[in-house]
Design a protein around this motif. Sequence first.
Motif, PDB file in Angstrom:
ATOM      1  N   LYS A 123      25.259  66.039  25.874  1.00 47.79           N
ATOM      2  CA  LYS A 123      24.592  66.546  26.969  1.00 47.79           C
ATOM      3  C   LYS A 123      23.189  67.192  27.101  1.00 47.79           C
ATOM      4  O   LYS A 123      22.421  66.836  27.636  1.00 47.79           O
ATOM      5  CB  LYS A 123      25.387  67.932  27.405  1.00 47.79           C
ATOM      6  N   ARG A 124      23.011  67.784  26.101  1.00 46.30           N
ATOM      7  CA  ARG A 124      21.608  67.998  25.610  1.00 46.30           C
ATOM      8  C   ARG A 124      20.514  67.060  25.666  1.00 46.30           C
ATOM      9  O   ARG A 124      19.390  66.996  26.062  1.00 46.30           O
ATOM     10  CB  ARG A 124      21.593  68.889  24.231  1.00 46.30           C
TER      11      ARG A 124
ATOM     12  N   THR B  96      24.319  73.150  33.613  1.00 47.75           N
ATOM     13  CA  THR B  96      25.106  72.366  32.612  1.00 47.75           C
ATOM     14  C   THR B  96      25.352  73.010  31.324  1.00 47.75           C
ATOM     15  O   THR B  96      26.346  72.696  30.905  1.00 47.75           O
ATOM     16  CB  THR B  96      24.339  70.802  32.530  1.00 47.75           C
ATOM     17  N   LEU B  97      24.267  73.602  30.800  1.00 44.41           N
ATOM     18  CA  LEU B  97      24.625  74.279  29.329  1.00 44.41           C
ATOM     19  C   LEU B  97      24.728  75.675  29.501  1.00 44.41           C
ATOM     20  O   LEU B  97      24.661  76.132  28.511  1.00 44.41           O
ATOM     21  CB  LEU B  97      23.231  73.916  28.684  1.00 44.41           C
TER      22      LEU B  97
END
Length: 115
Positions: A3-4, A33-34
């Motif tokens: 994701k990152r 998201t994070l």
Amino acid sequence: MLKRILVGLVAGIISGLFTAGGGLIIVPALLYTLKLEPKNARATSLFCILPMVLVTAFFYISSNFIRWDIGIKCAIGGILGGIIGAKLLGRLPEKYLKIAFTLFLIYAGINMIVK
């Protein structure tokens, strides 16, 4: 981890195409998201933006797209504004930062459509 990397990849592509990937893409991605805290997301996005800006600038320089006379003067203002903004980030309530950022995005969006 994936994701990152995807957040950075999308922001990098948008930054390269439109010169607006950092705050517009990374901050919301880090927030939603994070799940970073808003002030951490803004500070982290600035750290992420630096390598993107350097790489993108290299390509713009090699294509002779930069107007140095304007760029240097704007960079001086940007440095001063960055100092002021970084100091204000720690002092302003989150609610006001969200409102200001939203108003800025609306203003920028309208200008892009109209012009």
